[in-house]
Write an enzyme that holds these catalytic residues in place. Structure first.
Site, mmCIF file in Angstrom:
data_model
loop_
_atom_site.group_PDB
_atom_site.id
_atom_site.type_symbol
_atom_site.label_atom_id
_atom_site.label_comp_id
_atom_site.label_asym_id
_atom_site.label_seq_id
_atom_site.Cartn_x
_atom_site.Cartn_y
_atom_site.Cartn_z
ATOM 1 N N GLY A 119 0.849 -1.191 0.000
ATOM 2 C CA GLY A 119 0.000 0.000 0.000
ATOM 3 C C GLY A 119 0.880 1.235 0.000
ATOM 4 N N GLN A 132 3.157 9.974 1.087
ATOM 5 C CA GLN A 132 4.437 9.255 1.134
ATOM 6 C C GLN A 132 5.324 9.534 -0.079
ATOM 7 O OE1 GLN A 132 2.417 5.307 2.134
ATOM 8 N NE2 GLN A 132 4.343 5.182 3.272
ATOM 9 N N CYS A 148 5.608 0.036 7.436
ATOM 10 C CA CYS A 148 5.290 1.175 6.581
ATOM 11 C C CYS A 148 6.558 1.573 5.830
ATOM 12 C CB CYS A 148 4.809 2.336 7.448
ATOM 13 S SG CYS A 148 4.394 3.815 6.511
ATOM 14 N N LEU A 149 6.420 1.852 4.549
ATOM 15 C CA LEU A 149 7.595 2.219 3.751
ATOM 16 C C LEU A 149 8.225 3.519 4.251
ATOM 17 C CD1 LEU A 149 6.334 1.274 0.173
ATOM 18 C CD2 LEU A 149 7.835 -0.044 1.680
ATOM 19 N N HIS A 176 -4.727 1.519 7.228
ATOM 20 C CA HIS A 176 -3.355 2.032 7.365
ATOM 21 C C HIS A 176 -3.115 3.185 6.376
ATOM 22 C CE1 HIS A 176 1.155 1.457 7.855
ATOM 23 N NE2 HIS A 176 1.071 2.205 6.773
ATOM 24 N N GLU A 177 -3.502 2.966 5.120
ATOM 25 C CA GLU A 177 -3.270 4.003 4.099
ATOM 26 C C GLU A 177 -4.171 5.217 4.341
ATOM 27 O OE1 GLU A 177 -0.675 3.616 2.569
ATOM 28 O OE2 GLU A 177 -0.471 1.472 2.934
ATOM 29 N N HIS A 195 -2.752 7.687 6.629
ATOM 30 C CA HIS A 195 -1.778 8.596 6.008
ATOM 31 C C HIS A 195 -2.459 9.845 5.442
ATOM 32 C CE1 HIS A 195 2.020 6.454 6.244
ATOM 33 N NE2 HIS A 195 1.515 5.354 5.717
#
Ligand code: NI
Length: 182
Positions: A45, A50, A98-99, A140-141, A144
């Site tokens: 994701g 990000q 998370c990236l 999660h996304e 953000h």
């Protein structure tokens, strides 16, 4: 095109994103780039903040997890201006990463079902129920897009334990295999 990923500590990860409309330039290219960037970093994701864009766009591909989470099979989506209509089902704990927070993986409790409304890249509107891994990645996304990262959802004690790791990311001392910017 692969885009650099913004690391923890960057202010763009803390803003509430803006909805976009059909006039947003090169949206399809942007979405393609987001998928490419996500795949390159082995993510499932990615949200627009990000890649340093404070707009309400996210991409998800849960297909790589289908062996353990069958509901992930074929669940590949770009979601524009998503909204949560209802969070329901059971509280579930799941280890997230998370990236933007490389090297950190912690259990996060979330509801396992969510009803969402969103637009696809052609601005068709959808209302859909997501469950299991679909609901997990979406939430999660979606965080953000509201200036939140998953460590915000941990206990104070847990976060205190992670403080050094978080500071190291914020101070550019962590070098993941993908391109990250501060
Ligand atoms: Ni994330």
């Amino acid at each position: 095109m692969i885009l650099p990923i913004v690391g923890y500590g960057h202010s763009v990860l803390r803003v509430k994103t803006k909805d976009i409309d059909e006039t947003y330039p090169n949206l399809k290219q942007l979405i393609e780039d987001m998928f490419e960037t996500m795949y390159k970093a082995n993510g499932i994701g990615l949200a627009a903040p990000q890649i340093n864009l404070p707009i309400s766009v996210l991409v998800i591909d849960a297909d790589p997890l289908k062996e353990n989470y069958p509901e992930g099979e074929g669940f590949k989506k770009a979601m524009i201006n998503p909204e949560i209509l209802e969070l329901y089902g059971e509280d579930e704990s799941f280890e997230e990463g998370c990236l933007s927070l490389p090297g950190i993986n912690e259990n996060v409790v979330r509801k396992n079902k969510v009803r969402v409304r969103y637009f696809d890249e052609d601005f068709n509107e959808y209302e859909q129920e997501l469950f299991g891994i679909q609901a997990r990645i979406f939430q999660h996304e979606f965080d953000h897009l509201n200036g939140k990262v998953f460590t915000d959802r941990l206990s104070n004690i847990k976060r205190a334990f992670l403080k050094k790791k978080l500071n190291d990311i914020a101070n550019n001392k962590v070098r993941p295999a993908y391109k990250m910017v501060k």
